[in-house]
Scaffold this motif. Structure first.
Motif, PDB file in Angstrom:
ATOM      1  N   LYS A 393       0.787  -1.412   0.085  1.00 33.37           N
ATOM      2  CA  LYS A 393       0.093  -0.139   0.018  1.00 33.37           C
ATOM      3  C   LYS A 393       0.714   1.225   0.084  1.00 33.37           C
ATOM      4  O   LYS A 393       1.927   1.478   0.740  1.00 33.37           O
ATOM      5  N   GLU A 395       0.538   5.268   0.284  1.00 32.74           N
ATOM      6  CA  GLU A 395      -0.382   6.634   0.573  1.00 32.74           C
ATOM      7  C   GLU A 395       0.294   7.735   0.343  1.00 32.74           C
ATOM      8  O   GLU A 395       1.476   7.895   1.058  1.00 32.74           O
ATOM      9  N   ASN A 422      -5.376  13.462  -1.139  1.00 30.77           N
ATOM     10  CA  ASN A 422      -5.035  12.063  -0.660  1.00 30.77           C
ATOM     11  C   ASN A 422      -5.239  11.143  -1.958  1.00 30.77           C
ATOM     12  O   ASN A 422      -6.105  10.671  -2.278  1.00 30.77           O
ATOM     13  N   GLU A 424      -4.450   6.795  -2.527  1.00 33.33           N
ATOM     14  CA  GLU A 424      -4.063   5.571  -1.984  1.00 33.33           C
ATOM     15  C   GLU A 424      -4.115   4.525  -2.981  1.00 33.33           C
ATOM     16  O   GLU A 424      -5.062   4.194  -3.453  1.00 33.33           O
TER      17      GLU A 424
END
Length: 466
Positions: A393, A395, A422, A424
């Motif tokens: 992941k 971010e 943001n 992700e």
């Protein structure tokens, strides 16, 4: 022996004359406005030479009964100056003292003919030290805890998420979401200068707090009980971030932070989605945009149907690279820049600004990823999903917090601007077992990308009616 007796005789004979050779000035000061004694009046004694010049000898103040006294004075001419705030000064000259004299003086001071000009003192209450936060807690009508900037600096916390966990009854989940009194995120809310701001994640009720630097706030208040002044959409608590208007002196800071986890970072097995070139800034540049219009009718690929040929064209328009990739994972990175200053204008007016730009990159990697799902089916539970493998992941956060404040005798106005971007990206590679509607058992890969953005512009005004 006879000589000593004669010496003692002369000393005892001259001693009374030596004592009487010292003179004294005794006086009393009367308040002419109220016809009463005037305590704590200033009395200064000068010696007066033959040419009229004055030499300051000593000073004193009247006691509670308005009396003053100067003793052990040699013979001579003296001047006394008596003054008190708001009263006319009285000077008594040519006080001639001979050896052993006691000069009684009575003086009446009258109020000054010109009144003192009005003095107006204005100040603002400090809200960034521990005393001010304790005062807020003491006078609050709700159950409230708080942290001041003074306490945060002493602890060395870099962002609000690190600082607020020091408040009793508050915990932080995932390093950014606040839980009050053990209740989840959905039971809390976040305020910025008393005004509600929405959460970045639509599935959460509060805003993540790790995007706010601590050097731009005055205090943090955590309300743990309801009040008529607030909306009734929370049951856990409210986190109110009180931002400073501006810095009285120039403030410019630049911070760099690096986070390292040996299980997640510098790992060559890290799986990721290559994505678009702008993923590092938290948004997609259109690379993942679905090429087909919404609501289009896609025919079934049946033989002999001419319309089925369009399916081939549709398929070719979709990205052909649906695989996840591998690379060496990088550590977490945090960059921040903060600036604040104020400027004095004419007529006791003041304008100032504060601004903070932050960038954050969080990399997570799990080589033992497991997702399991059970559904109730008679006569027992059935395992419908069982996925194992590796998960990566990535971010990215970009946040900007700015504000301009203007203050004068008539009030204060300020506007803040909050922007958070943001992105992700998640990649999964492993073995998948799905016993649902479409059964599947084999190797699989999943790529997903979630992009979020929040813009908030709160404005406040406080006016004084003089």
């Amino acid at each position: 022996m006879r000589t000593n007796n004669l010496l003692y005789f002369f000393v005892l004979t001259l001693l009374p004359f030596l004592v009487l050779a010292q003179s004294t000035i005794d006086g009393k000061v009367i308040d002419g406005e109220f016809n009463d004694v005037l305590p704590f009046a200033n009395v200064i004694l000068y010696s007066q030479s033959e040419d009229g010049s004055l030499v300051n000898l000593e000073g004193s103040t009247t006691d509670f009964d308005g009396n003053f006294s100067f003793s052990d004075l040699p013979a001579g001419v003296y001047t006394i100056d008596i003054s008190f705030v708001g009263y006319s000064t009285v000077k008594i000259s040519d006080i001639e003292l001979k050896v052993g004299d006691v000069a009684p003086i009575s003086v009446t001071l009258q109020p000054a003919s010109s009144e003192l000009e009005e003095v107006v003192v204005t100040t603002t209450q400090k809200r960034n030290n521990e005393a001010s936060v304790l005062s807020i807690q003491k006078n609050a009508a709700v159950v409230l805890d708080g942290l001041s900037l003074q306490a945060i600096r002493r602890a060395g916390d870099g962002d609000i998420a690190q600082a607020v966990r020091r408040v009793p009854g508050v915990s932080i989940q995932e390093g950014k979401y606040v839980y009050v009194r053990g209740l989840g995120d959905r039971y809390s809310k976040t305020l910025l200068n008393g005004m509600e701001i929405p959460g970045l994640d639509p599935d959460r009720n509060t805003l993540q707090l790790d995007v706010f630097p601590t050097n731009l706030i005055d205090n943090i208040q955590v309300l743990k009980s309801g009040n008529a002044s607030y909306d009734a959409d929370f049951s856990g608590g409210i986190v109110d971030l009180s931002l400073r208007d501006f810095s009285s002196t120039p403030l410019n800071t630049f911070t760099v932070g690096i986070g390292y986890n040996p299980d997640m970072h510098f790992n060559s097995d890290y799986v990721y989605d290559e994505g678009s070139k702008t993923d590092i800034f938290g948004f997609d540049n259109g690379y993942r945009e679905f090429p087909l219009p919404r609501g289009i009718d896609i025919p079934l690929p049946e033989r002999g149907d001419a319309n089925s040929l369009v399916v081939t064209n549709y398929t070719e328009s979709v990205d052909k690279n649906l695989n996840v990739s591998n690379k060496n994972s990088s550590p977490n990175l945090t960059l921040g820049f903060t600036s604040s200053n104020s400027y004095d204008l004419k007529n006791e007016r003041k304008v100032g600004y504060m601004a903070s730009l932050n960038y954050r990159s969080n990399i997570s990697y799990f080589d033992d990823y497991l997702e399991s799902r059970y559904e109730k089916s008679l006569p027992a539970f059935a395992n419908t999903v069982y996925n194992t493998g590796r998960l990566g992941k990535d971010e990215r956060f970009i946040s900007f917090l700015g504000g301009i404040a203007y203050g004068s005798k008539k009030g204060k106005q300020k506007v803040n601007f909050l922007f958070i971007q943001n992105g992700e990206s998640t990649a999964i590679q492993g073995d998948f077992l799905n016993n649902g509607e479409n059964n599947y058992d084999g190797v699989g890969q999943i790529k997903s990308y979630v992009q979020r953005q929040i813009i908030s512009i709160p404005f406040s005004s406080k006016n004084y009616f003089l």
